[in-house]
Scaffold this motif. Sequence first.
Motif, PDB file in Angstrom:
ATOM      1  N   PHE A 107       0.822  -1.218   0.000  1.00  0.00           N
ATOM      2  CA  PHE A 107       0.000   0.000   0.000  1.00  0.00           C
ATOM      3  C   PHE A 107       0.854   1.267   0.000  1.00  0.00           C
ATOM      4  O   PHE A 107       0.667   2.140  -0.843  1.00  0.00           O
ATOM      5  N   CYS A 108       1.781   1.383   0.952  1.00  0.00           N
ATOM      6  CA  CYS A 108       2.604   2.594   1.015  1.00  0.00           C
ATOM      7  C   CYS A 108       3.532   2.711  -0.191  1.00  0.00           C
ATOM      8  O   CYS A 108       3.789   3.809  -0.673  1.00  0.00           O
ATOM      9  N   GLY A 109       4.012   1.576  -0.676  1.00  0.00           N
ATOM     10  CA  GLY A 109       4.838   1.601  -1.882  1.00  0.00           C
ATOM     11  C   GLY A 109       4.056   2.058  -3.098  1.00  0.00           C
ATOM     12  O   GLY A 109       4.566   2.794  -3.944  1.00  0.00           O
ATOM     13  N   GLY A 110       2.799   1.633  -3.192  1.00  0.00           N
ATOM     14  CA  GLY A 110       1.959   2.079  -4.303  1.00  0.00           C
ATOM     15  C   GLY A 110       1.465   3.500  -4.129  1.00  0.00           C
ATOM     16  O   GLY A 110       1.315   4.251  -5.086  1.00  0.00           O
ATOM     17  N   LEU A 111       1.178   3.881  -2.887  1.00  0.00           N
ATOM     18  CA  LEU A 111       0.669   5.227  -2.614  1.00  0.00           C
ATOM     19  C   LEU A 111       1.740   6.280  -2.859  1.00  0.00           C
ATOM     20  O   LEU A 111       1.505   7.280  -3.524  1.00  0.00           O
ATOM     21  N   SER A 112       2.920   6.045  -2.329  1.00  0.00           N
ATOM     22  CA  SER A 112       4.016   6.988  -2.561  1.00  0.00           C
ATOM     23  C   SER A 112       4.596   6.697  -3.936  1.00  0.00           C
ATOM     24  O   SER A 112       4.428   5.618  -4.475  1.00  0.00           O
ATOM     25  N   THR A 113       5.260   7.672  -4.488  1.00  0.00           N
ATOM     26  CA  THR A 113       5.784   7.438  -5.823  1.00  0.00           C
ATOM     27  C   THR A 113       7.056   8.235  -6.045  1.00  0.00           C
ATOM     28  O   THR A 113       7.029   9.453  -6.120  1.00  0.00           O
ATOM     29  N   PHE A 114       8.164   7.530  -6.074  1.00  0.00           N
ATOM     30  CA  PHE A 114       9.429   8.201  -6.323  1.00  0.00           C
ATOM     31  C   PHE A 114       9.527   8.639  -7.779  1.00  0.00           C
ATOM     32  O   PHE A 114      10.061   9.711  -8.077  1.00  0.00           O
ATOM     33  N   SER A 115       8.997   7.847  -8.685  1.00  0.00           N
ATOM     34  CA  SER A 115       9.125   8.188 -10.105  1.00  0.00           C
ATOM     35  C   SER A 115       8.388   9.490 -10.436  1.00  0.00           C
ATOM     36  O   SER A 115       8.928  10.350 -11.135  1.00  0.00           O
ATOM     37  N   SER A 116       7.183   9.664  -9.927  1.00  0.00           N
ATOM     38  CA  SER A 116       6.452  10.921 -10.163  1.00  0.00           C
ATOM     39  C   SER A 116       7.154  12.082  -9.478  1.00  0.00           C
ATOM     40  O   SER A 116       7.237  13.186 -10.018  1.00  0.00           O
ATOM     41  N   PHE A 117       7.635  11.843  -8.266  1.00  0.00           N
ATOM     42  CA  PHE A 117       8.374  12.860  -7.522  1.00  0.00           C
ATOM     43  C   PHE A 117       9.584  13.328  -8.337  1.00  0.00           C
ATOM     44  O   PHE A 117       9.803  14.532  -8.510  1.00  0.00           O
ATOM     45  N   ALA A 118      10.357  12.391  -8.864  1.00  0.00           N
ATOM     46  CA  ALA A 118      11.545  12.733  -9.649  1.00  0.00           C
ATOM     47  C   ALA A 118      11.168  13.463 -10.941  1.00  0.00           C
ATOM     48  O   ALA A 118      11.819  14.444 -11.318  1.00  0.00           O
ATOM     49  N   ALA A 119      10.104  13.007 -11.600  1.00  0.00           N
ATOM     50  CA  ALA A 119       9.670  13.661 -12.839  1.00  0.00           C
ATOM     51  C   ALA A 119       9.178  15.089 -12.565  1.00  0.00           C
ATOM     52  O   ALA A 119       9.473  16.015 -13.339  1.00  0.00           O
ATOM     53  N   GLU A 120       8.440  15.267 -11.473  1.00  0.00           N
ATOM     54  CA  GLU A 120       7.968  16.616 -11.121  1.00  0.00           C
ATOM     55  C   GLU A 120       9.131  17.536 -10.785  1.00  0.00           C
ATOM     56  O   GLU A 120       9.128  18.711 -11.165  1.00  0.00           O
ATOM     57  N   LEU A 121      10.131  17.001 -10.077  1.00  0.00           N
ATOM     58  CA  LEU A 121      11.311  17.814  -9.768  1.00  0.00           C
ATOM     59  C   LEU A 121      12.063  18.196 -11.035  1.00  0.00           C
ATOM     60  O   LEU A 121      12.550  19.321 -11.162  1.00  0.00           O
ATOM     61  N   GLU A 122      12.143  17.271 -11.979  1.00  0.00           N
ATOM     62  CA  GLU A 122      12.829  17.562 -13.240  1.00  0.00           C
ATOM     63  C   GLU A 122      12.105  18.681 -13.992  1.00  0.00           C
ATOM     64  O   GLU A 122      12.737  19.598 -14.508  1.00  0.00           O
ATOM     65  N   GLU A 150      13.578  22.601 -14.770  1.00  0.00           N
ATOM     66  CA  GLU A 150      13.671  23.234 -16.092  1.00  0.00           C
ATOM     67  C   GLU A 150      13.317  24.717 -16.007  1.00  0.00           C
ATOM     68  O   GLU A 150      13.877  25.532 -16.733  1.00  0.00           O
ATOM     69  N   ASN A 151      12.361  25.049 -15.117  1.00  0.00           N
ATOM     70  CA  ASN A 151      11.940  26.444 -14.964  1.00  0.00           C
ATOM     71  C   ASN A 151      12.762  27.195 -13.920  1.00  0.00           C
ATOM     72  O   ASN A 151      13.092  28.363 -14.109  1.00  0.00           O
ATOM     73  N   ASN A 152      13.036  26.517 -12.803  1.00  0.00           N
ATOM     74  CA  ASN A 152      13.727  27.178 -11.708  1.00  0.00           C
ATOM     75  C   ASN A 152      14.394  26.114 -10.844  1.00  0.00           C
ATOM     76  O   ASN A 152      13.713  25.397 -10.110  1.00  0.00           O
ATOM     77  N   LEU A 153      15.701  26.040 -10.923  1.00  0.00           N
ATOM     78  CA  LEU A 153      16.450  25.019 -10.190  1.00  0.00           C
ATOM     79  C   LEU A 153      16.217  25.124  -8.687  1.00  0.00           C
ATOM     80  O   LEU A 153      16.047  24.114  -8.006  1.00  0.00           O
ATOM     81  N   TRP A 154      16.173  26.336  -8.155  1.00  0.00           N
ATOM     82  CA  TRP A 154      16.047  26.500  -6.704  1.00  0.00           C
ATOM     83  C   TRP A 154      14.679  26.083  -6.192  1.00  0.00           C
ATOM     84  O   TRP A 154      14.564  25.600  -5.062  1.00  0.00           O
ATOM     85  N   SER A 155      13.648  26.237  -7.000  1.00  0.00           N
ATOM     86  CA  SER A 155      12.333  25.751  -6.558  1.00  0.00           C
ATOM     87  C   SER A 155      12.330  24.223  -6.515  1.00  0.00           C
ATOM     88  O   SER A 155      11.729  23.620  -5.616  1.00  0.00           O
ATOM     89  N   ALA A 156      13.030  23.579  -7.426  1.00  0.00           N
ATOM     90  CA  ALA A 156      13.127  22.114  -7.414  1.00  0.00           C
ATOM     91  C   ALA A 156      13.937  21.637  -6.214  1.00  0.00           C
ATOM     92  O   ALA A 156      13.557  20.672  -5.539  1.00  0.00           O
ATOM     93  N   VAL A 157      15.034  22.317  -5.907  1.00  0.00           N
ATOM     94  CA  VAL A 157      15.847  21.958  -4.740  1.00  0.00           C
ATOM     95  C   VAL A 157      15.036  22.173  -3.467  1.00  0.00           C
ATOM     96  O   VAL A 157      15.048  21.337  -2.549  1.00  0.00           O
ATOM     97  N   SER A 158      14.310  23.278  -3.400  1.00  0.00           N
ATOM     98  CA  SER A 158      13.465  23.554  -2.232  1.00  0.00           C
ATOM     99  C   SER A 158      12.374  22.501  -2.083  1.00  0.00           C
ATOM    100  O   SER A 158      12.111  22.024  -0.978  1.00  0.00           O
ATOM    101  N   ALA A 159      11.734  22.145  -3.185  1.00  0.00           N
ATOM    102  CA  ALA A 159      10.669  21.140  -3.138  1.00  0.00           C
ATOM    103  C   ALA A 159      11.212  19.794  -2.677  1.00  0.00           C
ATOM    104  O   ALA A 159      10.593  19.117  -1.852  1.00  0.00           O
TER     105      ALA A 159
END
Length: 135
Positions: free
Chosen positions: A78-93, A97-106
């Motif tokens: 459940f927790c493995g399916g609920l959480s998602t590293f792949s989406s997290f990494a894609a959203e950070l990427e 692209e727009n603002n490196l510091w907002s990605a680092v902060s996030a």
Amino acid sequence: MTQTRPAVRTTAVMFLAVFVGGAAGSLLREGFAAQIPGAPILTATFGINVAACFILGWLYSIRHRVHAHILHLGGVGFCGGLSTFSSFAAELERMAENNLWSAVSAATLEIVFGLAAAIAGEAIGRRIHLRRPPK
């Protein structure tokens, strides 16, 4: 070395628990992800990942009181399916692209809040379950 039948059955139940828990967690994540927009400094999966960390912390607090299959169902599945590293990494990427510091902060905020949620879940679980005698 061959496994005995009970060991094979136990392994099959473990895999089934992970599968069912993972399917439920993934479906719930997708349902929430469609409803929750990202913020300029947070990823869209922030709340979902923090909630999964809290649940995982709580499950850790009761690990000696429940069957291992419950931990496979809830923690790994459940927790493995609920959480998602792949989406997290894609959203950070995309953020980077727009603002490196907002990605680092996030990334920093999500890691810090995730760890805090896991610690809080474990502390709350321990406090609640210490009051109740084991079955």
